[in-house]
Motif scaffolding. Structure first.
Motif, PDB file in Angstrom:
ATOM      1  N   ALA A 188      -3.270  -9.060   6.140  1.00 36.60           N
ATOM      2  CA  ALA A 188      -3.414  -8.103   5.034  1.00 36.60           C
ATOM      3  C   ALA A 188      -4.730  -7.365   5.126  1.00 36.60           C
ATOM      4  O   ALA A 188      -4.805  -6.140   4.914  1.00 36.60           O
ATOM      5  N   LEU A 189      -5.789  -8.084   5.442  1.00 39.05           N
ATOM      6  CA  LEU A 189      -7.120  -7.480   5.562  1.00 39.05           C
ATOM      7  C   LEU A 189      -7.149  -6.469   6.720  1.00 39.05           C
ATOM      8  O   LEU A 189      -7.673  -5.356   6.582  1.00 39.05           O
TER       9      LEU A 189
ATOM     10  N   ARG B 107      -5.742   1.229   7.456  1.00 40.26           N
ATOM     11  CA  ARG B 107      -5.329   2.367   6.631  1.00 40.26           C
ATOM     12  C   ARG B 107      -6.512   3.033   5.950  1.00 40.26           C
ATOM     13  O   ARG B 107      -6.340   3.827   5.020  1.00 40.26           O
ATOM     14  N   GLY B 108      -7.707   2.696   6.399  1.00 37.75           N
ATOM     15  CA  GLY B 108      -8.894   3.380   5.919  1.00 37.75           C
ATOM     16  C   GLY B 108      -9.497   2.824   4.646  1.00 37.75           C
ATOM     17  O   GLY B 108     -10.400   3.441   4.070  1.00 37.75           O
TER      18      GLY B 108
ATOM     19  N   LEU C 176       0.806  -1.219   0.000  1.00 39.91           N
ATOM     20  CA  LEU C 176       0.000   0.000   0.000  1.00 39.91           C
ATOM     21  C   LEU C 176       0.839   1.269   0.000  1.00 39.91           C
ATOM     22  O   LEU C 176       0.335   2.352  -0.285  1.00 39.91           O
ATOM     23  N   GLU C 177       2.119   1.137   0.332  1.00 40.43           N
ATOM     24  CA  GLU C 177       2.994   2.311   0.311  1.00 40.43           C
ATOM     25  C   GLU C 177       3.471   2.665  -1.092  1.00 40.43           C
ATOM     26  O   GLU C 177       4.097   3.700  -1.303  1.00 40.43           O
ATOM     27  N   GLN C 178       3.151   1.807  -2.057  1.00 43.56           N
ATOM     28  CA  GLN C 178       3.512   2.092  -3.439  1.00 43.56           C
ATOM     29  C   GLN C 178       2.507   3.067  -4.061  1.00 43.56           C
ATOM     30  O   GLN C 178       1.382   3.214  -3.598  1.00 43.56           O
ATOM     31  N   ASP C 179       2.931   3.741  -5.134  1.00 40.64           N
ATOM     32  CA  ASP C 179       2.061   4.732  -5.787  1.00 40.64           C
ATOM     33  C   ASP C 179       0.814   4.064  -6.370  1.00 40.64           C
ATOM     34  O   ASP C 179      -0.302   4.537  -6.196  1.00 40.64           O
TER      35      ASP C 179
END
Length: 354
Positions: free
Chosen positions: A273-274, A280-281, A253-256
């Motif tokens: 993962a879930l 993270r919203g 999720l930190e990737q663009d």
């Protein structure tokens, strides 16, 4: 009075603790022959339930304990099966093991557990010690073991069975699921939903052929549709735990660019993962779909419940036990056909947003 210290007590020999009760005494009390009493001990399935109950009651009343070494010497059988198990913390593996132990125990066998080591030399030493302890059969998880291990088993004529796989390598005595085919079904399902961008979270698979098969299935199934997983979306984490699942999803999720579906190689990773996605919203599955593999108890209770592959762990354990018992007691056994897993569709997956 005297100041002399009392004489030290002499240690009692082991012989002093041995019971004077003999198998003949058990048979006499149960009103059966010595041969029948012996069958109750060594082959309980060969006698009626009523007879077995009478002998077991006599054993309990007399407090008789069979002498294992003497039994093995007399019969040239130890009725001991070894199992090399990577972990007891994984519910699916534990369920398979419990079923294996119960079925073997019902047939008068004892299960001896070992754990493969990161060092192949220590794994060989451990298996050697299990053989020295008289195991008649060894159950292995997967085919990914040192060649020296299989050479040792063949040299010592130790019967062995490979669990949790159908044998993608050269081994034929495998009982389990087709990890490649079952994961391919999961990916096809996600493709049919319309997903074109995928992430993968997998535990380290250096010595795990089952996970490698699942990963190969993901890559091959996507490749047939002209799709590849971006390197930044393919995450190999140190362990198969929930915490590592969160770590893998966090990195993705930190990737663009964010994939619309993340395929995990077990339910613990998928649960992590879930959890991380929601922390993270993100809404699962509206913003991102997550899938697992195994169908452990957590999978159906996490929010939202996981889409996963159900592995028939208990049936696998019993099937392996039945095969081992038939081979050891009867001298031969027909290798069972592969066990089918089942795609379980729940609420963690949906069509991607347009």
């Amino acid at each position: 009075m005297t100041n002399e210290s009392p004489a030290p007590k002499r240690p009692r020999s082991r012989r002093a603790f041995q019971s004077s009760v003999k198998l003949e005494d058990v048979a006499r009390l149960a009103e059966v022959s010595t041969a029948t009493a012996s069958r109750v001990i060594n082959s309980p399935n060969a006698v009626t339930e009523k007879t077995r109950a009478r002998v077991e009651k006599a054993i309990a009343e007399l407090g008789w304990i069979p002498h294992g070494a003497a039994q093995a010497l007399a019969s040239l059988r130890t009725r001991t099966v070894g199992a090399l198990i990577p972990t007891l913390g994984h519910q699916t593996i534990a369920t398979m093991l419990e079923s294996l132990q119960k079925s073997l125990g019902d047939a008068g066998y004892t299960l001896l557990l070992g754990r493969p080591d990161a060092s192949r030399d220590r794994t060989i030493v451990q298996v050697s010690k299990m053989i020295q302890n008289g195991v008649e059969c060894l159950v292995l998880m997967g085919e990914d073991h040192p060649p020296e291990l299989f050479e040792m088993l063949e040299q010592r004529s130790i019967f062995h069975v490979i669990a949790y796989t159908t044998g993608a390598g050269e081994r034929t005595n495998c009982i389990g699921i087709d990890n490649y085919d079952e994961m391919s079904k999961m990916v096809k399902y996600l493709l049919d939903l319309g997903h074109q961008s995928f992430g993968v979270i997998a535990a380290n698979f250096d010595h795990n052929d089952r996970i490698r098969l699942r990963i190969n299935a993901i890559r091959d199934t996507l490749a047939r549709e002209g799709i590849a997983v971006r390197p930044q979306h393919f995450r190999v984490v140190p362990q198969w735990t929930i915490a590592c699942g969160r770590e893998g999803m966090r990195a993705i999720l930190e990737q663009d660019a964010r994939p619309t579906a993340v395929v995990c190689t077990n339910d613990y990773l998928a649960s992590g993962a879930l959890i991380e996605a929601r922390a993270r919203g993100l809404c699962v599955p509206d913003d991102i779909s997550v899938s697992g593999f195994d169908d452990n108890e957590l999978a159906s209770h996490i929010d939202p419940p996981l889409t996963t592959v159900h592995v028939p762990a208990a049936r696998m354990g019993k099937t392996i036990a039945d095969y081992v018992i038939s081979a050891l007691d009867g001298g031969e056994a027909a290798l069972p056909i592969r066990l089918d897993a089942q795609l379980i569709i729940r609420k963690s997956t949906a069509a991607p947003k347009v």
